[in-house]
Enzyme design. Structure first.
Site, PDB file in Angstrom:
ATOM      1  N   CYS A 194      36.932  33.213  30.865  1.00 61.87           N
ATOM      2  CA  CYS A 194      36.974  33.079  29.029  1.00 61.87           C
ATOM      3  C   CYS A 194      38.559  33.757  28.869  1.00 61.87           C
ATOM      4  O   CYS A 194      39.081  33.225  27.692  1.00 61.87           O
ATOM      5  CB  CYS A 194      36.369  34.135  28.586  1.00 61.87           C
ATOM      6  SG  CYS A 194      34.840  34.489  29.160  1.00 61.87           S
ATOM      7  N   ASP A 195      39.489  35.038  29.492  1.00 66.82           N
ATOM      8  CA  ASP A 195      40.020  35.536  28.764  1.00 66.82           C
ATOM      9  C   ASP A 195      41.240  35.518  29.986  1.00 66.82           C
ATOM     10  O   ASP A 195      42.499  35.584  30.067  1.00 66.82           O
ATOM     11  CB  ASP A 195      40.192  37.371  29.240  1.00 66.82           C
ATOM     12  CG  ASP A 195      38.588  37.756  28.115  1.00 66.82           C
ATOM     13  OD1 ASP A 195      39.140  36.636  26.864  1.00 66.82           O
ATOM     14  OD2 ASP A 195      38.269  38.426  28.473  1.00 66.82           O
ATOM     15  N   CYS A 253      34.827  38.259  32.279  1.00 67.97           N
ATOM     16  CA  CYS A 253      35.024  37.044  32.788  1.00 67.97           C
ATOM     17  C   CYS A 253      36.701  36.548  32.610  1.00 67.97           C
ATOM     18  O   CYS A 253      37.024  36.675  31.186  1.00 67.97           O
ATOM     19  CB  CYS A 253      34.437  36.589  31.090  1.00 67.97           C
ATOM     20  SG  CYS A 253      34.326  34.517  31.096  1.00 67.97           S
TER      21      CYS A 253
END
Lengths: 420, 75
Positions: free
Chosen positions: A143-144, A140
């Site tokens: 997300c990261d 993701c």
């Protein structure tokens, strides 16, 4: 540890809170079904893994997956759907009482929509399992990405997701290395994304490569690539590695109950029905040709609608057709069939004659195809007899005398003698 | 059985996950850890990790965009 589990009863339980599940819940709730969505993590499913959703109609400026999911959730809640955030441990979906077990609660449902979507595919190469998620392998970018500021990251894959998320990562990372299995200049992504990628100076391509294995102490430090042309191994030091190589259906829970394809997807008909009565599938988990938010929403609408119809028919079937108070006679007819229509006045006459002793129901096969199917093999016109909530006979010979004899037998609690 | 609260409000990934792993490691089997988070990324990786590790958990959304993950240490 809880010793006794709480039991809760719903009309419709939707397993999975992505776009398909949320839409099914919206339709279920709007049809006044007592509806529950069970989701193990963040509401929104795979859509929340995408920074920008550009092809969902109605949002010409684009919208983030998380924002879109929030809107879906709010709309489902507005129509009365309940939500529970916990994983499903096991299910028993074969009977009319569908059972869904979670950590603390046993849920009972009349109908179930499976919208569990997919989970990221892994490569299965050595040491991959040591570095998943927080240890360096991520699925993701949204997300990261923030934790990749000024770092070197690698992206595996060359499809739309790989190229688009790779481009997104260039806003944070100092360098994004794309490992592509194909010959130089060949990617699986759409042409526009490819053109953008070729122009981006922070993107570096390693053509003709696949991952051989991963190396690192506690965290991922090196991705060792293999050149597919000569087998040469190339160690590439990176801070993080992102996979965009597709998804596998999340169907382990349903194995042995719901029919699955060889690749683990759930086959359905166009009404989202699975092989089990009252169990529907929608979205990415379904055997289908396109997996998008837009298609998931369409699937979810059909699944929610069909679940409502199934429950309504179940109730008619149990409370009216299979009533236990009196011997029953069900006239199965089709209004578009002449023989069916001609016999209708005779049926009405029989009803008058046996008033208070026999309960007559009419079943229109044109309108209630599924309900007719529940009676087993019956063709219109025919007559089905019930006693104590069970079918005890059926006949296609529409002779008033023989039907009368059969009803007399039922009223006297004798077996009716019938010719099919 | 004890219950411990872990406040990860305002913390971005992967900090909440790493702190959750450490805090759960210090508890005994059957103990409960309640992790407070408000970054949606932690709503993905903490449940994913807990599921993979086989710990039971439930999540409550205490207010919009703020959650409590209740994890029972199972081994």
């Amino acid at each position: 540890m809880p010793i006794t589990k709480d039991h809760q009863y719903y009309d419709l339980v939707v397993i999975g809170g992505g776009p398909a599940g949320l839409t099914a819940a919206l339709y279920g709730g709007r049809a006044r079904l007592k509806t529950l969505v069970i989701e193990k993590g963040l509401i929104g499913g795979l859509a929340t893994y995408t920074n920008e959703i550009a092809n969902f109609p109605g949002f010409p400026e684009g919208i983030t997956g998380i924002e879109l999911a929030r809107k879906f959730e709010k709309q489902a809640r507005n129509f009365g759907a309940d939500f529970k955030n916990t994983p499903v441990k096991s299910v028993d979906l074969k009977g009319p009482d569908k059972i869904i077990e979670t950590f603390r609660v046993t849920y009972h449902a009349k109908a179930v929509v499976i919208a569990t979507g997919g989970k990221p595919r892994l490569l299965g190469v050595p040491s991959e399992d040591k570095f998943l998620y927080d240890k360096g392998i991520s699925f993701c970018a949204t997300c990261d990405a923030a934790s990749c500021k000024d770092k070197v990251v690698m992206v595996i894959g060359s499809g739309d997701a790989a190229v688009e998320e790779g481009l997104f990562l260039t806003k944070f990372a100092s360098k994004v290395i794309m490992s592509v299995i194909h010959e130089e200049g060949h990617m699986d992504a759409n042409a526009a994304a490819q053109a953008d990628a070729m122009r981006e100076p922070k993107l570096e391509f390693r053509w003709n490569t696949v991952v051989d294995h991963f190396e690192g102490a506690d965290r991922l430090e090196t991705v060792v690539l293999k050149d597919t042309r000569n087998g040469e191994l190339i160690g590439v030091p990176v801070d993080r590695c992102f996979y965009f190589i597709g998804y596998l259906p999340a169907t382990e829970l349903f194995q042995g109950q719901v029919e699955l394809t060889e690749r683990g997807y759930i086959p359905t008909n166009t009404r989202m029905q699975t092989n089990l009565d009252g169990v529907f599938a929608a979205g990415d988990v379904r055997q289908t040709c396109l997996r998008q938010v837009a298609t998931a929403v369409g699937d979810g609408a059909i699944a929610g609608f069909e679940a409502e119809r199934y429950i309504a028919e179940m109730e008619v079937f149990e409370k009216e057709l299979m009533q236990r108070e009196l011997p029953g006679m069900i006239y199965v007819y089709s209004p578009i069939d002449e023989r069916s229509r001609d016999f209708l006045p005779v049926v009405r006459e029989i009803e008058r004659k046996y008033a208070g002793r026999v309960k007559l129901s009419l079943l229109d096969t044109y309108k209630s195809e599924c309900l007719a199917a529940r009676l087993g093999s019956v063709e219109a016109p025919s007559v089905v007899f019930t006693q104590d909530g069970k079918v005890v006979g059926k006949t296609r010979h529409l002779e008033p005398a023989r039907i009368g004899a059969a009803l007399d037998a039922l009223v006297d609690h004798r077996e009716p003698a019938l010719a099919e | 059985m004890t219950e411990k609260m872990l406040d990860c409000l305002g913390e971005a990934c992967p900090v909440p996950l790493i702190r959750t792993q450490k805090a759960l490691g210090e508890l005994a089997v059957g103990d409960v850890l309640v992790v407070a988070i408000d970054h949606s990324c932690a709503m993905k990786n903490i449940p994913e990790w807990a599921n993979k590790e086989g710990h039971n958990f439930e999540i409550e959304e205490v207010s919009e965009g703020q959650w409590e993950i209740v994890i029972e240490k199972s081994h």
